[in-house]
Design an enzyme around this catalytic site. Structure first.
Site, short mmCIF file in Angstrom:
data_model
loop_
_atom_site.label_atom_id
_atom_site.label_comp_id
_atom_site.label_asym_id
_atom_site.label_seq_id
_atom_site.Cartn_x
_atom_site.Cartn_y
_atom_site.Cartn_z
CE1 TYR A 143 58.93 -0.28 -21.85
CE2 TYR A 143 58.99 -1.52 -23.87
CZ TYR A 143 59.34 -1.38 -22.55
OH TYR A 143 60.10 -2.33 -21.93
CE LYS A 191 53.20 -7.13 -9.05
NZ LYS A 191 53.73 -8.29 -8.36
CG ASP A 223 55.24 -11.24 -9.09
OD1 ASP A 223 54.23 -11.47 -9.78
OD2 ASP A 223 55.17 -10.89 -7.90
CG ASP A 247 61.23 -5.23 -23.72
OD1 ASP A 247 61.91 -6.02 -24.38
OD2 ASP A 247 61.53 -4.02 -23.56
CG ASP A 251 65.19 -10.06 -24.06
OD1 ASP A 251 64.55 -10.21 -25.12
OD2 ASP A 251 66.13 -9.26 -23.94
#
Ligand code: NAD
Length: 357
Positions: A143, A191, A223, A247, A251
């Site tokens: 970001y 990852k 994942d 992020d 959620d």
């Protein structure tokens, strides 16, 4: 009495002002009942600030935030401002505050009230007693990484995912210390099978674990972590991850607890000066109707008292009052329950204060 502490409230847009009103009432109440010596100020942020000053994060607001010991933010954004240039959009205020206050550690608890097990998207037995803490790195990663942009012919676009050892180490320490205060297990999510930046992330976390021998560290690919969160969320206690993965995972965790209207968050810097905010957005679809659930904002005040002011008793009093209100069957419109159990935003705030009494 302790030194006076300054709290800045930034209500923002949509349901932000509605939920902040209730959170403020609760803060004023515990300030008196627990003799906390907190003084409260308010400022503009987001779309409302843009309307009045031409900037989503006016200088006065930023200066007030820098002088405060803690900030409570409602929410920013809404369709009115969706077509503005990127740097004028209300959401820029959030990134600005995070970067300027160096709020690198985002703590998002996902705790299911036992009275709301039926509101979760998972079967009650999968989530009963769920108490998970996701720690997301908030001021680095993709970001913020440079360079980013469009190619000259505008046919491709790029962002940079970059983390330095120092950035990984400081969020790692926050996570290990949080795990030490809980069940002493920490899952680091990355990852590392594909991304170089994740290989470094994993190396630093592993090295850091030598300083925290009482904490059991595990690693999981993102994942798989997403899948495990909906398969068996109770296997996790504390999770730590980078900005982008955090992020998304937080959620997912949010929905396990029944409603996004229940979840608070804290974003902290190295002095534990923090910004506290509900996880939800400005919910333009229900704004101004008294339908918003103020519990996420009120729990954000509870987190503020715990993390920035070390006022654990006052924080617990708020959490207990909310549990009591829910145990008596009172709900807001986002929570499952019979129609006659439903309270408006301010009625829910008042009920919680009634229990604090
Ligand atoms: P949202 O969280 O605002 O709403 C998603 C859904 O959840 C909506 O149906 C809404 O009614 C419901 N909801 C959210 N909070 C609720 C509450 N407290 N009580 C009851 N129901 C609630 O997400 P969105 O619709 O994707 O975004 C709306 C706006 O908010 C956008 O402009 C977005 O950019 C902004 N946003 C801001 C923040 C922030 O300020 N931190 C975070 C996310 C989104």
């Amino acid at each position: 009495m302790d030194k006076q502490k300054q709290v800045l409230i930034l209500p923002g847009d949509g349901i932000g002002p509605e939920v902040c009103d209730e959170a403020k009432k609760v803060l004023i109440h515990v300030n008196q009942s627990h003799d906390l010596n907190i003084s409260i100020e308010e400022s503009l942020v987001g779309g409302k600030a843009f309307e009045e000053t031409g900037k989503p994060l006016p200088d006065d607001t930023l200066n007030a935030a820098k002088k405060s010991d803690a900030v409570l933010l409602g929410a920013v954004g809404g369709p009115t401002w969706d077509d503005l240039d990127y740097h004028l959009r209300p959401e820029r205020a959030l990134l600005g505050l995070r970067a300027e206050l160096d709020l690198f550690a985002n703590l998002r608890p996902a705790i299911l009230s036992k009275h709301l097990a039926d509101s979760s998207s998972l079967k009650p037995e999968k989530v009963l007693n769920l108490d998970l803490l996701i720690i997301r790195e908030l001021t680095g990663g993709i970001y913020f990484g440079e360079p980013r942009g469009r190619s000259e012919n505008k046919e491709s676009a790029f962002n940079t995912m970059i983390y330095s050892k120092n950035e990984i180490e400081r969020i790692g320490r926050v996570a290990f210390e949080a795990a030490q205060k809980r069940n002493k297990t920490l899952c680091s999510v990355d990852k590392a099978n594909v991304l170089e930046v994740s290989v470094l992330w994993r190396e630093v976390m592993t090295e850091l674990s030598k300083d925290y021998p009482d904490v059991e560290l595990s690693h999981m690919l993102v994942d798989n972590a997403a899948m495990q969160l909906v398969r068996d969320p109770k296997q996790f206690d504390v999770m730590v991850t980078g900005n982008l993965f955090g992020d998304i995972l937080s959620d997912i965790a949010a929905m396990l607890t029944g409603s996004i209207g229940m979840l608070p968050s804290a974003s902290l810097n190295s002095d534990n000066t923090g910004m506290y905010e509900p996880v939800h957005g400005s919910a333009p679809d229900i704004a101004g109707k008294g339908l918003a659930n103020p519990i996420a904002a009120i729990l954000s005040v509870a987190m503020m008292l715990k993390y920035s002011f070390d006022a654990k008793e006052a924080s617990l009093a708020i959490e207990n009052s909310i549990e009591e209100v829910l145990s008596e069957g009172f709900r807001t419109h986002d929570l499952e329950g019979p129609q006659d159990s439903k309270l408006s935003t301010s009625q829910m705030g008042n009920k919680i204060i009634e229990k604090l009494n």
